[in-house]
Write an enzyme that holds these catalytic residues in place. Structure first.
Site, PDB file in Angstrom:
ATOM      1  CD  GLN A  55      -2.501  -1.127   2.740  1.00  0.00           C
ATOM      2  OE1 GLN A  55      -3.521  -0.451   2.923  1.00  0.00           O
ATOM      3  NE2 GLN A  55      -1.943  -1.838   3.701  1.00  0.00           N
ATOM      4  CG  ASN A  56       4.096   1.240   2.398  1.00  0.00           C
ATOM      5  OD1 ASN A  56       3.106   1.640   2.999  1.00  0.00           O
ATOM      6  ND2 ASN A  56       4.929   0.344   2.904  1.00  0.00           N
ATOM      7  CB  VAL A  57       3.065   5.937  -2.546  1.00  0.00           C
ATOM      8  CG1 VAL A  57       1.624   5.460  -2.665  1.00  0.00           C
ATOM      9  CG2 VAL A  57       3.202   6.939  -1.401  1.00  0.00           C
ATOM     10  CG  HIS A 106      -2.753   2.639  -2.140  1.00  0.00           C
ATOM     11  ND1 HIS A 106      -2.723   2.479  -0.771  1.00  0.00           N
ATOM     12  CD2 HIS A 106      -3.883   2.029  -2.556  1.00  0.00           C
ATOM     13  CE1 HIS A 106      -3.806   1.814  -0.389  1.00  0.00           C
ATOM     14  NE2 HIS A 106      -4.522   1.532  -1.452  1.00  0.00           N
ATOM     15  CB  CYS A 122      -0.924  14.806 -17.692  1.00  0.00           C
ATOM     16  SG  CYS A 122      -2.296  15.864 -18.191  1.00  0.00           S
ATOM     17  CB  THR A 156      -1.468  -2.400   6.934  1.00  0.00           C
ATOM     18  OG1 THR A 156      -2.587  -1.661   6.454  1.00  0.00           O
ATOM     19  CG2 THR A 156      -1.856  -3.863   7.107  1.00  0.00           C
ATOM     20  CB  SER A 157      -4.186   1.092  10.443  1.00  0.00           C
ATOM     21  OG  SER A 157      -4.553   1.637   9.177  1.00  0.00           O
ATOM     22  N   PRO A 209       3.299  -3.542  16.047  1.00  0.00           N
ATOM     23  CG  PRO A 209       4.650  -1.644  16.253  1.00  0.00           C
ATOM     24  CD  PRO A 209       4.092  -2.605  15.278  1.00  0.00           C
TER      25      PRO A 209
HETATM   26  C1  BV8 Z   1     -11.781   3.652  -3.689  1.00  0.00           C
HETATM   27  C2  BV8 Z   1      -1.804   6.940  -1.695  1.00  0.00           C
HETATM   28  C3  BV8 Z   1     -13.618   3.632  -5.133  1.00  0.00           C
HETATM   29  C4  BV8 Z   1      -1.857   8.408  -1.478  1.00  0.00           C
HETATM   30  C5  BV8 Z   1      -3.505   6.015  -0.201  1.00  0.00           C
HETATM   31  C6  BV8 Z   1     -15.801   7.825   1.468  1.00  0.00           C
HETATM   32  C7  BV8 Z   1     -15.464   8.542   0.333  1.00  0.00           C
HETATM   33  C8  BV8 Z   1     -14.570   8.069  -0.612  1.00  0.00           C
HETATM   34  C9  BV8 Z   1     -13.997   6.808  -0.412  1.00  0.00           C
HETATM   35  C10 BV8 Z   1     -14.334   6.122   0.728  1.00  0.00           C
HETATM   36  C11 BV8 Z   1     -15.238   6.596   1.660  1.00  0.00           C
HETATM   37  N1  BV8 Z   1     -15.356   5.665   2.650  1.00  0.00           N
HETATM   38  C12 BV8 Z   1     -14.545   4.619   2.378  1.00  0.00           C
HETATM   39  C13 BV8 Z   1     -13.945   4.886   1.222  1.00  0.00           C
HETATM   40  C14 BV8 Z   1     -12.989   4.065   0.563  1.00  0.00           C
HETATM   41  C15 BV8 Z   1     -11.619   4.673   0.832  1.00  0.00           C
HETATM   42  C16 BV8 Z   1     -11.219   4.266   2.234  1.00  0.00           C
HETATM   43  O1  BV8 Z   1     -10.841   3.132   2.447  1.00  0.00           O
HETATM   44  N2  BV8 Z   1     -11.302   5.197   3.194  1.00  0.00           N
HETATM   45  C17 BV8 Z   1     -10.992   4.824   4.566  1.00  0.00           C
HETATM   46  C18 BV8 Z   1     -10.029   5.843   5.172  1.00  0.00           C
HETATM   47  C19 BV8 Z   1     -12.303   4.751   5.322  1.00  0.00           C
HETATM   48  N3  BV8 Z   1     -10.771   4.096  -0.154  1.00  0.00           N
HETATM   49  C20 BV8 Z   1     -10.565   4.741  -1.301  1.00  0.00           C
HETATM   50  O2  BV8 Z   1     -10.943   5.864  -1.543  1.00  0.00           O
HETATM   51  C21 BV8 Z   1      -9.817   3.928  -2.339  1.00  0.00           C
HETATM   52  N4  BV8 Z   1     -10.506   4.036  -3.573  1.00  0.00           N
HETATM   53  O3  BV8 Z   1     -12.427   3.160  -2.800  1.00  0.00           O
HETATM   54  O4  BV8 Z   1     -12.264   3.930  -4.917  1.00  0.00           O
HETATM   55  C22 BV8 Z   1     -13.838   3.841  -6.565  1.00  0.00           C
HETATM   56  C23 BV8 Z   1     -14.131   2.734  -7.371  1.00  0.00           C
HETATM   57  C24 BV8 Z   1     -14.371   2.950  -8.703  1.00  0.00           C
HETATM   58  C25 BV8 Z   1     -14.286   4.243  -9.256  1.00  0.00           C
HETATM   59  C26 BV8 Z   1     -13.950   5.332  -8.440  1.00  0.00           C
HETATM   60  C27 BV8 Z   1     -13.714   5.135  -7.078  1.00  0.00           C
HETATM   61  C28 BV8 Z   1      -8.425   4.474  -2.518  1.00  0.00           C
HETATM   62  C29 BV8 Z   1      -7.631   4.252  -1.249  1.00  0.00           C
HETATM   63  C30 BV8 Z   1      -6.172   4.601  -1.493  1.00  0.00           C
HETATM   64  C31 BV8 Z   1      -5.869   5.938  -0.862  1.00  0.00           C
HETATM   65  N5  BV8 Z   1      -4.445   6.247  -1.065  1.00  0.00           N
HETATM   66  N6  BV8 Z   1      -2.206   6.261  -0.462  1.00  0.00           N
HETATM   67  C32 BV8 Z   1      -0.763   8.868  -0.559  1.00  0.00           C
HETATM   68  O5  BV8 Z   1      -0.154   8.029   0.138  1.00  0.00           O
HETATM   69  O6  BV8 Z   1      -0.518  10.081  -0.540  1.00  0.00           O
HETATM   70  S1  BV8 Z   1      -3.912   5.301   1.278  1.00  0.00           S
HETATM   71  C33 BV8 Z   1      -2.679   5.674   2.389  1.00  0.00           C
HETATM   72  O7  BV8 Z   1      -3.229   5.463   3.652  1.00  0.00           O
HETATM   73  C34 BV8 Z   1      -1.519   4.736   2.341  1.00  0.00           C
HETATM   74  O8  BV8 Z   1      -1.161   4.364   1.041  1.00  0.00           O
HETATM   75  C35 BV8 Z   1      -1.962   3.579   3.138  1.00  0.00           C
HETATM   76  O9  BV8 Z   1      -2.530   2.593   2.345  1.00  0.00           O
HETATM   77  C36 BV8 Z   1      -3.038   4.164   3.967  1.00  0.00           C
HETATM   78  C37 BV8 Z   1      -2.635   4.128   5.416  1.00  0.00           C
HETATM   79  O10 BV8 Z   1      -2.750   2.830   5.726  1.00  0.00           O
HETATM   80  P1  BV8 Z   1      -1.528   2.062   6.389  1.00  0.00           P
HETATM   81  O11 BV8 Z   1      -0.516   1.734   5.366  1.00  0.00           O
HETATM   82  O12 BV8 Z   1      -2.139   0.992   7.152  1.00  0.00           O
HETATM   83  O13 BV8 Z   1      -0.841   3.116   7.339  1.00  0.00           O
HETATM   84  P2  BV8 Z   1      -1.393   3.631   8.731  1.00  0.00           P
HETATM   85  O14 BV8 Z   1      -0.655   4.864   9.034  1.00  0.00           O
HETATM   86  O15 BV8 Z   1      -2.879   3.641   8.710  1.00  0.00           O
HETATM   87  O16 BV8 Z   1      -0.971   2.451   9.738  1.00  0.00           O
HETATM   88  C38 BV8 Z   1       0.398   2.180   9.947  1.00  0.00           C
HETATM   89  C39 BV8 Z   1       0.437   0.929  10.783  1.00  0.00           C
HETATM   90  O17 BV8 Z   1       1.802   0.593  10.972  1.00  0.00           O
HETATM   91  C40 BV8 Z   1      -0.178   1.090  12.159  1.00  0.00           C
HETATM   92  O18 BV8 Z   1      -1.025  -0.004  12.437  1.00  0.00           O
HETATM   93  C41 BV8 Z   1       1.043   1.073  13.094  1.00  0.00           C
HETATM   94  O19 BV8 Z   1       0.757   0.439  14.342  1.00  0.00           O
HETATM   95  C42 BV8 Z   1       2.000   0.231  12.316  1.00  0.00           C
HETATM   96  N7  BV8 Z   1       3.412   0.461  12.604  1.00  0.00           N
HETATM   97  C43 BV8 Z   1       4.014   1.605  13.012  1.00  0.00           C
HETATM   98  N8  BV8 Z   1       5.342   1.387  13.144  1.00  0.00           N
HETATM   99  C44 BV8 Z   1       5.569   0.089  12.786  1.00  0.00           C
HETATM  100  C45 BV8 Z   1       4.347  -0.506  12.445  1.00  0.00           C
HETATM  101  N9  BV8 Z   1       4.245  -1.784  12.044  1.00  0.00           N
HETATM  102  C46 BV8 Z   1       5.381  -2.510  11.993  1.00  0.00           C
HETATM  103  N10 BV8 Z   1       6.593  -2.017  12.296  1.00  0.00           N
HETATM  104  C47 BV8 Z   1       6.723  -0.734  12.708  1.00  0.00           C
HETATM  105  N11 BV8 Z   1       7.941  -0.238  13.028  1.00  0.00           N
END
Ligand code: BV8
Length: 240
Positions: free
Chosen positions: A95-97, A113, A121, A186-187, A212
């Site tokens: 999921q990382n970019v 992602h 563009c 991932t969360s 963690p």
């Molecule tokens: C889609 C790129 C449909 C950009 C990212 C309302 C309106 C619109 C959409 C939605 C909505 N409700 C739900 C949705 C769907 C939405 C969604 O899921 N929203 C969530 C927030 C509710 N999803 C979308 O919009 C997706 N598209 O649904 O499209 C569609 C279909 C057809 C036609 C049109 C549309 C697109 C989702 C992708 C978004 N882009 N990234 C950028 O990065 O700038 S997501 C971005 O956040 C990251 O890429 C990553 O995926 C995400 C964060 O997640 P994690 O990677 O889990 O990171 P996080 O910080 O959350 O957690 C880190 C974890 O690591 C923690 O658990 C922590 O404890 C742990 N950690 C910390 N340190 C360590 C560790 N683990 C191990 N070792 C360590 N040392």
């Protein structure tokens, strides 16, 4: 757990921002530190946000690109590259970019992602090369060379945007087909990526979560390993 690891023939690793945390890349939610604390990440990482405040969003991605440029892959990335080497059927779904997994030596990474090192563009989605960006760096964001109303934007999937269908289809097939899924850093909150572990489990895969903190997925996995990925993954790969 070790026997399940050793017996696994088709391993999938689903990677989140936590995998890159020990390379100094703030996780997505932590990324709102300092300058960005006052902005909602969902706004910055969305087409509406870019439309409304293109310069702010462009600068946020420039800041993140500079973080990534200074970062190095950590032991977790290297362990996953080693896992792919030892078990060639392993699929990495990220999921990382940040592209750090590729810099650790992995060739085959499904970047659900996108990748912020690539620029496209905003109207035609055609790739914009570095030279053009350097020649137009006085503007933030630079204009597009392909469309009069287009702007340069990162080739990442914003909230509300669809994932690349082919990439996601490959991730679905790999998740369905695997016998073991490692869920790393991932969360489990962002969809449709967060649906992949349960898809795997429905098709017989065992789930190991390395994080963690407990997450939205923890109660569903077979083993929860409360450890950072940079320390857990080398241990896991050495035990193969
Ligand atoms: C889609 C790129 C449909 C950009 C990212 C309302 C309106 C619109 C959409 C939605 C909505 N409700 C739900 C949705 C769907 C939405 C969604 O899921 N929203 C969530 C927030 C509710 N999803 C979308 O919009 C997706 N598209 O649904 O499209 C569609 C279909 C057809 C036609 C049109 C549309 C697109 C989702 C992708 C978004 N882009 N990234 C950028 O990065 O700038 S997501 C971005 O956040 C990251 O890429 C990553 O995926 C995400 C964060 O997640 P994690 O990677 O889990 O990171 P996080 O910080 O959350 O957690 C880190 C974890 O690591 C923690 O658990 C922590 O404890 C742990 N950690 C910390 N340190 C360590 C560790 N683990 C191990 N070792 C360590 N040392």
């Amino acid at each position: 757990m070790i026997d399940t690891l050793r017996d696994a023939e088709r391993i999938v690793a689903l990677c989140g921002a936590g995998l890159s945390a020990e390379s100094g890349i703030p996780t997505f939610r932590e990324a709102q530190t300092g300058l960005w604390a006052k902005h909602d990440p969902m706004t910055l990482a969305s087409p509406e946000g870019f439309e409304r405040q293109p310069e702010l969003v462009w600068r946020w991605y420039q800041w993140r690109r500079s973080l990534v440029a200074r970062a190095e892959p950590n032991a977790g990335h290297h362990a996953l590259a080693e896992l792919q080497h030892r078990r060639p059927a392993t699929r990495l779904i990220s999921q990382n970019v940040d592209g750090l997994q590729q810099r650790a030596g992995s060739e085959d990474v499904l970047e659900l992602h996108g990748n912020l090192s690539r620029t496209i563009c905003s109207r035609t989605r055609k790739r914009i090369d570095r030279q053009w960006l350097n020649d137009h760096s006085d503007l933030s964001p630079p204009p597009s060379p392909y469309h009069p109303d287009g702007r340069a934007r990162p080739e990442v999937v914003w909230f509300g945007e669809a994932l690349d269908p082919d990439t996601f289809q490959q991730a679905v097939e790999a998740s369905r087909d695997c016998d073991l899924m490692l869920i790393i850093g991932t969360s489990g909150l962002v969809h449709p990526a967060a649906s992949l572990p349960l898809l795997g489990q429905e098709n017989g895969a065992r789930l190991i979560e390395i994080n963690p903190q407990r997450t939205a997925l923890t109660e569903r996995v077979d083993w929860y390993w409360p450890q950072t990925s940079a320390s857990a993954l080398p241990t896991l790969v050495q035990s193969l």
